[in-house]
Design a protein around this motif. Structure first.
Motif, short mmCIF file in Angstrom:
data_model
loop_
_atom_site.label_atom_id
_atom_site.label_comp_id
_atom_site.label_asym_id
_atom_site.label_seq_id
_atom_site.Cartn_x
_atom_site.Cartn_y
_atom_site.Cartn_z
N ARG A 13 34.00 48.33 37.97
CA ARG A 13 34.73 47.29 38.71
C ARG A 13 35.32 47.87 40.00
NH1 ARG A 13 37.26 45.77 34.75
NH2 ARG A 13 39.15 47.02 34.97
N PHE A 14 35.88 49.07 39.92
CA PHE A 14 36.47 49.73 41.08
C PHE A 14 35.42 49.95 42.17
CE2 PHE A 14 38.04 53.26 43.59
CZ PHE A 14 39.41 53.12 43.60
N VAL A 15 34.26 50.45 41.77
CA VAL A 15 33.20 50.74 42.73
C VAL A 15 32.73 49.46 43.41
CG1 VAL A 15 30.78 51.47 42.94
CG2 VAL A 15 32.41 52.86 41.63
N ILE A 16 32.47 48.42 42.62
CA ILE A 16 31.96 47.16 43.18
C ILE A 16 32.96 46.54 44.14
CG2 ILE A 16 31.35 44.78 42.59
CD1 ILE A 16 30.09 45.95 40.00
N GLU A 17 34.23 46.52 43.75
CA GLU A 17 35.25 45.93 44.62
C GLU A 17 35.35 46.65 45.96
OE1 GLU A 17 38.72 46.01 42.18
OE2 GLU A 17 38.14 44.21 41.03
N HIS A 18 35.21 47.97 45.96
CA HIS A 18 35.30 48.72 47.21
C HIS A 18 34.04 48.59 48.06
CE1 HIS A 18 38.94 50.40 45.49
NE2 HIS A 18 39.19 50.95 46.65
N LEU A 19 32.90 48.36 47.43
CA LEU A 19 31.66 48.23 48.21
C LEU A 19 31.55 46.87 48.89
CD1 LEU A 19 29.04 49.92 45.88
CD2 LEU A 19 30.01 50.83 47.99
N HIS A 20 32.28 45.88 48.39
CA HIS A 20 32.18 44.55 48.98
C HIS A 20 32.61 44.54 50.45
CE1 HIS A 20 30.60 41.97 45.97
NE2 HIS A 20 31.56 42.20 45.09
N ALA A 21 33.40 45.51 50.85
CA ALA A 21 33.85 45.57 52.24
C ALA A 21 32.77 46.10 53.18
CB ALA A 21 35.10 46.44 52.35
#
Length: 258
Positions: A13-21
């Protein structure tokens, strides 16, 4: 670059949320068991469905068993596989299976440095002449709860820093799958699992996870120590671990060359 993620726990979840930017990276699929109620990327119900989305890179964030179950299929499917659960490679059979798949298929097996610094220097030292590697991992009692440490030391009664296990990297990685992935990365970069010595410490004064290693050889000496804060959702995991995955993803996408 199209990527897919296996696992939607604290790290996934952490990785996906940061990649959305980052508009140059698309998370095209997420496979997680059980499926989360809310996910910031498209969910699929199988590894086959995930691979059908044609990701260039698959990021494993789901634990040792997930790597055993899906790793070979991902690599043989032609995608590169970035592994968070590096400790699973302490299983010799799994390591050889994934190495063979990478040698004979289009996909590669990618190992991040995780929460540990100096992996690139250690790899260079191996080429130059490496004799010994010793690792020390220091964490608060809460980080060792739910692990075999509970049967080795009375975590609730510890008042000063105490070593509760000294062993090689293979034993540490296999016995502590949530805590000791960094020692597997260290072993793979350096002298291997049996020759990498590990010391695990519980410290009631620790305000983060501290990872240190000393390497010696014909090249000279390397000494590194990193203290990382932990993920708020998981005290076993240093916050640098998911950021190491994010860095590796961006590097694979050609956005970072360092």
């Amino acid at each position: 670059m199209r990527i897919a993620v296996i696992g939607y726990g604290a790290i996934g979840r952490f990785v996906i949320e940061h990649l959305h930017a980052d508009p140059s990276i698309e998370v095209c699929a997420v496979f997680s068991v059980p499926q989360p109620a809310n996910c910031a990327a498209p969910l699929v119900d199988s590894i086959e469905a995930l691979l059908s989305k044609k990701p260039e890179l698959v990021v494993e964030c789901a634990g040792h068993q997930a790597l055993r179950d899906a790793g070979e299929a991902v690599i043989r499917g032609g995608a590169d596989l970035l592994v968070a659960s590096v400790g699973a490679l302490a299983d010799p059979a799994l390591e050889q299976t994934l190495r063979r798949a990478a040698a004979n298929a289009g996909g590669r097996l990618l190992i991040p440095g995780g929460a540990l610094g100096g992996i690139d220097a250690l790899s260079a030292a191996r080429e130059a002449g490496l004799d010994s590697v010793e690792y020390s991992g220091r964490k608060a009692p809460s980080a060792w709860k739910g692990t075999p440490a509970e049967n080795m030391i009375a975590l609730a009664s510890v008042t000063t820093a105490q070593t509760f296990l000294e062993c090689d990297a293979r034993m540490a990685a296999l016995r502590f799958p949530q805590n000791a992935n960094v020692v597997a990365a260290l072993a793979l970069a350096g002298l291997g699992f049996e020759k990498t010595k590990v010391r695990l410490i519980v410290d009631p004064t620790a305000d983060g996870n501290t990872h240190s290693f000393m390497a010696r050889g014909a090249f000279g000496e390397i000494s590194t120590t990193i203290r990382s804060i932990t993920l708020p959702s998981n005290p076993k995991t240093s916050v640098l671990a998911p950021f190491s995955l994010i860095h590796a993803i961006k590097k694979r996408a050609g956005l970072i060359l360092v």
